[in-house]
Structures are given as structure tokens and as C-alpha cells.
Design an enzyme around this catalytic site. Structure first.
Site, PDB file in Angstrom:
ATOM      1  N   SER A   1      10.292   4.498  11.370  1.00 32.35           N
ATOM      2  CA  SER A   1      11.189   4.544  10.203  1.00 32.35           C
ATOM      3  C   SER A   1      10.380   4.860   8.953  1.00 32.35           C
ATOM      4  O   SER A   1       9.161   4.704   8.934  1.00 32.35           O
ATOM      5  CB  SER A   1      11.875   3.189  10.001  1.00 32.35           C
ATOM      6  OG  SER A   1      11.069   2.335   9.192  1.00 32.35           O
ATOM      7  N   ASP A   2      11.061   5.276   7.899  1.00 33.50           N
ATOM      8  CA  ASP A   2      10.368   5.384   6.617  1.00 33.50           C
ATOM      9  C   ASP A   2      10.261   3.978   6.012  1.00 33.50           C
ATOM     10  O   ASP A   2      10.848   3.012   6.501  1.00 33.50           O
ATOM     11  CB  ASP A   2      11.073   6.375   5.681  1.00 33.50           C
ATOM     12  CG  ASP A   2      10.098   6.941   4.652  1.00 33.50           C
ATOM     13  OD1 ASP A   2       9.002   6.354   4.489  1.00 33.50           O
ATOM     14  OD2 ASP A   2      10.405   7.955   4.004  1.00 33.50           O
ATOM     15  N   TYR A   3       9.503   3.907   4.953  1.00 27.79           N
ATOM     16  CA  TYR A   3       9.094   2.651   4.315  1.00 27.79           C
ATOM     17  C   TYR A   3      10.315   1.818   3.903  1.00 27.79           C
ATOM     18  O   TYR A   3      11.056   2.207   3.003  1.00 27.79           O
ATOM     19  CB  TYR A   3       8.270   3.024   3.088  1.00 27.79           C
ATOM     20  CG  TYR A   3       7.375   1.985   2.495  1.00 27.79           C
ATOM     21  CD1 TYR A   3       5.993   2.083   2.610  1.00 27.79           C
ATOM     22  CD2 TYR A   3       7.904   0.934   1.765  1.00 27.79           C
ATOM     23  CE1 TYR A   3       5.164   1.154   2.029  1.00 27.79           C
ATOM     24  CE2 TYR A   3       7.074  -0.003   1.184  1.00 27.79           C
ATOM     25  CZ  TYR A   3       5.702   0.112   1.319  1.00 27.79           C
ATOM     26  OH  TYR A   3       4.879  -0.809   0.727  1.00 27.79           O
ATOM     27  N   ASN A   4      10.509   0.716   4.580  1.00 29.99           N
ATOM     28  CA  ASN A   4      11.602  -0.220   4.267  1.00 29.99           C
ATOM     29  C   ASN A   4      12.991   0.345   4.584  1.00 29.99           C
ATOM     30  O   ASN A   4      14.007  -0.251   4.218  1.00 29.99           O
ATOM     31  CB  ASN A   4      11.535  -0.620   2.773  1.00 29.99           C
ATOM     32  CG  ASN A   4      12.235  -1.930   2.504  1.00 29.99           C
ATOM     33  OD1 ASN A   4      12.161  -2.845   3.324  1.00 29.99           O
ATOM     34  ND2 ASN A   4      12.952  -2.030   1.400  1.00 29.99           N
ATOM     35  N   ALA A   5      13.036   1.495   5.250  1.00 28.63           N
ATOM     36  CA  ALA A   5      14.321   2.192   5.401  1.00 28.63           C
ATOM     37  C   ALA A   5      15.299   1.444   6.300  1.00 28.63           C
ATOM     38  O   ALA A   5      16.508   1.597   6.145  1.00 28.63           O
ATOM     39  CB  ALA A   5      14.085   3.605   5.934  1.00 28.63           C
TER      40      ALA A   5
END
Ligand code: BGC
Length: 721
Positions: free
Chosen positions: A263-267
Site C-alpha cells: 500500500s502507499d503510506y498510510n493509505a
């Protein structure tokens, strides 16, 4: 699902001993605060390592720190599973190459691969196992700050860039393991965010997804990319981190991608902000169902997955499947055999060669757009170098400069002083990036008056472009324009060098008043020597724009692949497509760029002017260097399907090539074509190949005046053996 056969006995044995928390740990990637690419998390990653509650780290670098974190994982955690380490190694690691939007202008697949390979060598010796690159989001809106990270406006160029980068990063080391796993991002359509606002919705049609935004990812998958990162955004209402149809359906099932989805950062937690998950458990379940294996930096997998499991919203098999994939990746990277692989490998012997490649990459990325009265190569005996970008060691590295250090940059001032040793090179900063400095303009004007020629380096600092750096006014700051105006008024010939990371909207007077104009980009550690090589003639510029430059912000997006309209633009007809207050064409078009040599082309020839639907043919053209210096010409091959079941773009890029020619030399350039290259998605989005004419265009840019045309006919016929 990973089949049992693909999971090694070692991975099965480790998994058999894992608690649920340890399994979820493998699916959690945490950041150390050393490099900030997002908001900090609530946990100290080092405590989590001891508890087996983290499987990978990002943004940690420094050999000692990585070695220590790994030691804790393998020696002090219960099961001793090694970590892997990820970092955004986007355009170099220690030796920084031009920003990707700049390097893409080299239109050189080999170079793109070599710079990625060098980045991998440097990152590997710093203990990094995965780069969150290549970024291959086609971008056509100059307001979007992240345009800098991609290869420009065209899907084919981004696809070719993706292939080369993945090959380069993932090249094997001496022991046969890949050095650096690539993670292609951001899947998909991030470049289509509304009005260029970062993180905003992307409301694109299925057709545009398949024709524009997906092909680069398909190419990365075909090159066996190790990982893919879904985009932060929602596409037509479905958040990409939860997009089951595109990730589990298209990516995994149809394309056969069996690597990691990170996933992307904190997504994953942000799915709650998207309004599609009520709590962390729902967010985690949505992401896992969609195919996400690793949750980067959010609390959703660690906190939400156990709850989701209790609620029956996910199954243990789904969790196991993701864990097996993560462990298989670690095994594939050789980490079970040697968790410290790479860290501290002595690569000092290759440093000079890697810096030389950075310089070469920068020379091949800097675009010369104008050279009136053969102003360049510069013959001046005294040069006034002016502008804040001429002495900007950090900023010339651009955004996402990994472990690149400004202290190791060679600035433009230093580069010119070395490259023009026989001339006097004065330097005046003139102003700061966005503010005047006392007496700055006066000093600069004085310097200009005393010199034979001015080299004016203006543009943006590195923070003006990149993530969370979208702008409604992508322009040169007023303080720098004031400087430029005063310097122009001094009356000396000016070489304007724009040091930028995206196309900017330029005032007419700035462009018109420059004798020579270069787009220098933020060209990396060796920008100074590279620019000096071009200005002195030691290197003959060969780069071409991979992205159009609009005349006004309101003209954006403007790109060569627009579809025709019922009322094609006609400057003499007010009822045709266009604007009342801006020209129709961009200021600079895709493909524009000149060098010091001049070329002519013969007429286009096809080996067969008519081919059947299964056949191939070759298009040929002679190119001659009609100048007295050696040079490199770039040729683009575009196609247009003039009559199809659905509207086809005005131009579609099918290929590009570069040829080096000695003075007076002629060579034949050939492009091989398959009839199937001209198939398209019909109104039901099914592939379709029509009988009929395809117009083929070959030329030096996407401008109509640069293109020659020949027609190819596709006709029914028997399948060839
Ligand atoms: C960016 C990604 C990047 C990640 C890790 C995010 O904010 O969108 O492109 O890989 O941070 O640094």
C-alpha cells in the site's frame, strides 16, 4: 492465492510457528522518522521488531542503523525472520541522476536502465532491498507536483521507461539475486487527479484507463516487477487501495502478477477518509480483499485485521496467502540465507564511473530549445553567470533525492568555471528563489554589462515540485522574473537555462528575449559539468521534451494524443476547437529539442504498403547529418487511424529511436510494424483491428510541421505461416 507448490518448505515451516500477531507483523511496514515522506506513526519501529510485529521498514537508511535493525530481527525476535528495507530510490541513490521527467527526455532505453542499475548498486550496498520506483503515472497536468516523478505525457514512453527501470533495478548481483526489487507505482491514474490537486479524485473513463494509465503497469508486469503500489486516489469512486476489480481482477488474475502489493503510506487507514470504511477493521478487510499484501505505515492491518478476522470479514487463508507472498519475497531476495546481504559491500571502486554516468545522463537530458545565430557553443571570453539556480547544490538534485547529498553536487558555477577554464566566469546570484536580495539585481546587471555573454539560471527550488506540491500558478517566482528583466535590459546576449522539475508557464518576453534557451531540469549531482559540456560544445545536446509546455495554466492539460473533434481547430474559424484568450498549440511540444548538428530526412518507404492482419512490415527512412559536427537525431514514429469504430487520438506514439551520425553521413532508420500494433479497443473495450488505412508519421517532434506521412493499408488475407 499462492499455490502450495510455490511456497517453499522453509516458508511453510516458519509460517507454521507464527502467531496471528507475527503473521500480521509480516504484513506491516513501518517508517523510521529519519526520512519523512508522510506523517509519523505512533510506534517505535525498533520495539515492534523485537515483538515480531513488523516485517519491513521504510525510510531507514544508514548502514549501521539497518544492520542493527536487522540484527534485532534475526537475533532477538522470537522467530528471527529477517526484515526487508524499502526506500524511494527514484533517480539515483547517492549519485543523483536527473529527475525522471528530465531523464525521460533522453529517450534512451539503455541509459534509463543503466542509471537504474547504478542506483541499485548504491542502494544495495546501503542495505536497501526495495525501491518504491519506477513511478509511471502518465501525467498531463502541470499543476500536479508529482509530474516530476514520471516519464511525461505519453503512455508508450512511460511503458518503455518502466521496462528499462525494472530491468536496471532488478538486475542480478554476482550471486544471482536481484539487487533491488522494483515497486511500480502508483497503480493507477494518479496522474489524472482533479485539477492537479494532489491526492484528489481521478474520474477517468474505462477507455482512458486502458489506453493511457494502465499500459505502463502492464509493461512493468511483463518485465517481472517485484511489487506494485496502489495509488492514494479513488478512480471513478473506487479507492485504489480497495480496488478489487483492478488489483485482484486485472493485475493478479488477468495479467498474472504474483509479486507483492504494497500500500502507499498510510493509505489503508485512509480508506476511512475516503468514506468507504467505517473503522480500521473494515479498511483492512477491503485492502486485503483487493489484494494488498503489505500495509505501509497505517494501523489498519495491525489493529484492524484481528478484528476483521473475528467478524468473519476476512479469512485466515487470505492472511496466510499474503504472509506467504511476503516471506517468499524475502526468500527470493536471499534474506533467509544472509539477512545482511549487500550492507557495506565495497563499491568505492565504481564511484567514478557512477558519477560519470550521472554526468552523461544529465548531458543527455538537458533540452536545447533555441539557439539563435548559433549563440551556442559559447565562444565568449567573459561569461556572466547569473541566478539562484547556478549555485544550488541541494536544489539541483530535485525532489526524492534519496541519500543524495548537496555537499557532493557539482554546481553550475563550479561546472562552468571548470569547463570554461580559458574564459572569465563571474557569478552573481541576483536574488533568492522567491525574494529579492539587497543589491542583488544591481550586482547581476553590473556583471552582465562587463561580460560578452550571460548565462541566466532561473527556475524553481526542489520543494516547489514533488508530492504535496501542486500549484495553481506553475510559474517562475516574481523575484526571479524581475532579475531576468533587468538582466535582459543590460543588452548582452542571454543563454536562458530553466532549472525546473515540471513545465512552467513562461512570459513571452522571457522566451523571446533569450538568444539560446535550455531546459536544464534539476539534473542531479553532476548538473554543473553536464551543462558546461553542452554550453562549451564538448557535448552536442540530443534531448527532446517528453512533455508539452502549455502557454498558460488554463491551457493545461495539453498533449499530442488528444482526440480529434467534430470541429478541428482552425485559426481562421471562431467556431472551431480552442480558446478565445490562448493559442491552441502548447508553447513547446512533445519531442521538441535541437542540437548543434542539422539533419534532413529522405522520403518514407514501406517494404509493403498493404499487409494482411497477421503480417509485419518495415518502414524505412534515410537520415543525413548535413552539418559539420557529429550529432544525434531522434525520430518518433506516430500513427493515426483516420476512420475507426471509435474516435482515435490525433497521434499515437508507437516507437522512437536515436541515431548518431558523423558530418555528412547518411543512415537508414527502420521501424518494424505489425498489423496488430494498430488494433484498438472498440466501443465495448474489446480489441479490434480494422481493414483500412493507417497514417504513419515519422519526425523529430509531435508538431505537424516536423512530420512526414505515409499510408499503410491493412487488408484481409490469409494468416502467414
Ligand atoms: C508516496 C509514495 C512513496 C511513499 C514512501 C508516499 O507518500 O506517495 O510514492 O513511495 O510515500 O515514501
Amino acid at each position: 492465492m499462492m499455490s502450495r507448490a510455490e511456497v517453499s518448505a522453509r516458508v511453510r515451516a516458519v509460517m507454521a510457528r507464527m502467531t496471528l500477531a507475527e503473521k500480521i507483523g509480516q504484513l506491516s511496514m513501518l517508517a523510521d522518522g529519519l526520512v519523512e515522506t508522510g506523517p509519523p506513526g505512533p510506534h517505535n519501529p525498533f520495539t515492534m521488531i523485537l515483538e515480531g510485529r513488523v516485517g519491513s521498514l521504510l525510510n531507514v537508511w544508514g548502514r549501521d542503523l539497518i544492520r542493527e535493525a536487522q540484527r534485532k530481527a534475526v537475533e532477538e525476535s522470537r522467530l528471527g525472520v529477517p526484515l526487508f528495507f524499502g526506500l524511494d530510490v527514484v533517480h539515483g541513490h547517492r549519485s543523483i541522476h536527473p529527475v525522471p521527467l528530465g531523464e525521460a527526455c533522453a529517450f534512451d532505453r539503455e541509459l534509463w536502465e543503466q542509471t537504474a542499475r547504478d542506483s541499485a548498486i548504491e542502494a544495495f550496498s546501503d542495505g536497501i532491498h526495495m525501491t518504491f520506483a519506477p513511478m509511471i503515472d502518465v501525467a498531463r497536468d502541470i499543476r500536479w507536483g508529482r509530474i516530476v516523478e514520471c516519464a511525461g505525457e505519453d503512455p508508450y514512453v512511460n511503458a518503455e521507461f518502466a521496462r528499462a527501470r525494472v530491468r536496471g533495478y532488478q538486475a542480478a548481483d554476482a550471486e544471482g539475486f536481484m539487487r533491488l526489487a522494483a515497486c511500480a507505482k502508483h497503480f493507477c491514474a494518479y496522474g489524472a487527479v482533479l485539477a492537479g490537486r494532489d491526492y484528489a479524485e481521478a474520474d477517468v473513463s474505462e477507455r482512458t484507463l486502458h489506453e493511457v494509465y494502465l499500459p505502463p503497469f502492464k509493461a512493468a508486469v511483463e518485465e517481472s516487477v517485484a511489487a506494485i503500489m496502489p495509488a492514494f486516489v479513488d478512480v471513478a469512486g473506487v479507492a485504489m487501495t480497495a480496488h478489487e476489480k483492478l488489483m485482484r481482477g486485472l493485475l493478479r488474475t488477468q495479467w498474472g502478477f504474483d509479486g507483492l502489493i504494497v500500500s502507499d503510506y498510510n493509505a489503508v487507514s485512509e480508506l476511512m477518509n475516503h468514506g468507504v470504511a467505517a473503522d480500521l477493521a473494515e479498511a483492512a478487510a477491503l485492502a486485503l480483499h483487493a489484494g494488498v499484501d503489505i500495509d505501509m505505515m497505517s494501523e489498519a492491518f495491525p489493529q484492524g485485521l484481528p478484528v476483521a478476522l473475528e467478524r468473519g470479514a476476512v479469512s485466515l487463508e487470505q492472511i496466510d496467502d499474503a504472509v506467504a507472498r511476503v516471506l517468499a519475497f524475502k526468500e527470493r531476495m536471499g534474506l533467509f540465507d544472509d539477512p545482511y546481504r549487500g550492507i557495506g559491500v565495497d563499491i568505492s571502486a565504481g564511484r567514478a564511473a557512477r558519477r560519470a554516468l550521472s554526468r552523461e545522463a544529465a548531458r543527455r537530458s538537458i533540452v536545447l530549445l533555441r539557439n539563435e545565430d548559433a549563440m551556442l557553443p559559447l565562444r565568449a571570453k567573459s561569461i556572466a553567470l547569473i541566478g539562484p539556480l547556478a549555485d544550488a547544490p541541494e536544489d539541483q538534485l530535485g525532489a526524492w533525492a534519496s541519500a543524495g547529498a548537496g555537499a557532493e553536487s557539482i554546481t553550475i558555477v563550479e561546472g562552468l568555471r571548470r569547463g570554461f577554464a580559458g574564459a572569465h566566469v563571474s557569478f552573481a546570484r541576483g536574488c533568492a528563489f522567491t525574494a529579492p536580495i539587497d543589491g542583488g539585481v544591481d550586482d547581476a546587471v553590473m556583471g552582465a554589462r562587463d561580460a560578452d555573454a550571460v548565462v541566466l539560471c532561473i527556475g524553481e527550488d526542489r520543494l516547489s515540485t514533488g508530492e504535496a506540491a501542486s500549484r495553481t500558478k506553475p510559474e517562475i517566482p516574481a523575484a526571479q522574473l524581475d532579475l531576468a528583466r533587468a538582466v535582459y535590459a543590460a543588452g548582452k546576449p542571454v543563454v536562458l537555462v530553466l532549472c525546473v522539475s515540471r513545465p512552467l508557464v513562461l512570459p513571452d518576453w522571457l522566451v523571446d528575449g533569450a538568444r539560446a534557451l535550455l531546459i536544464g531540469w534539476h539534473a542531479g549531482s553532476e548538473m554543473g559539468p553536464a551543462l558546461a559540456d553542452i554550453l562549451s560544445g564538448a557535448f552536442n545536446p540530443s534531448a527532446r521534451l517528453c512533455v508539452s509546455w502549455p502557454t498558460t495554466t488554463g491551457q493545461t492539460p495539453v498533449f499530442f494524443g488528444m482526440r480529434p473533434t467534430g470541429r478541428p481547430h482552425d485559426p481562421n474559424n471562431g467556431w472551431s476547437t480552442g480558446f478565445l484568450d490562448a493559442p491552441y498549440a502548447p508553447r513547446f511540444s512533445f519531442g521538441e529539442g535541437i542540437g548543434y548538428a542539422h539533419f534532413t530526412r529522405g522520403s518514407l518507404r514501406l517494404d509493403e504498403a498493404t499487409i494482411n492482419r497477421h503480417a509485419v512490415t518495415t518502414l524505412r527512412v534515410d537520415v543525413t547529418n548535413v552539418s559539420e559536427v557529429p550529432g544525434v537525431e531522434t525520430l518518433f514514429l506516430f500513427a493515426r487511424d483516420p476512420v475507426a469504430q471509435v474516435t482515435r487520438p490525433l497521434l499515437e506514439l508507437k516507437d522512437f529511436t536515436k541515431v548518431a551520425l558523423a558530418p555528412g553521413e547518411t543512415t537508414q532508420v527502420s521501424f518494424s510494424l505489425r498489423a496488430s500494433d494498430f488494433s484498438y479497443l472498440d466501443s465495448e473495450l474489446q480489441p479490434r483491428l480494422d481493414n483500412g488505412v493507417i497514417r504513419l508519421f515519422v519526425g523529430a517532434s509531435a508538431r505537424a510541421s516536423d512530420l512526414d506521412c505515409i499510408e499503410l493499408t491493412i487488408a484481409d488475407g490469409p494468416r502467414e505461416a
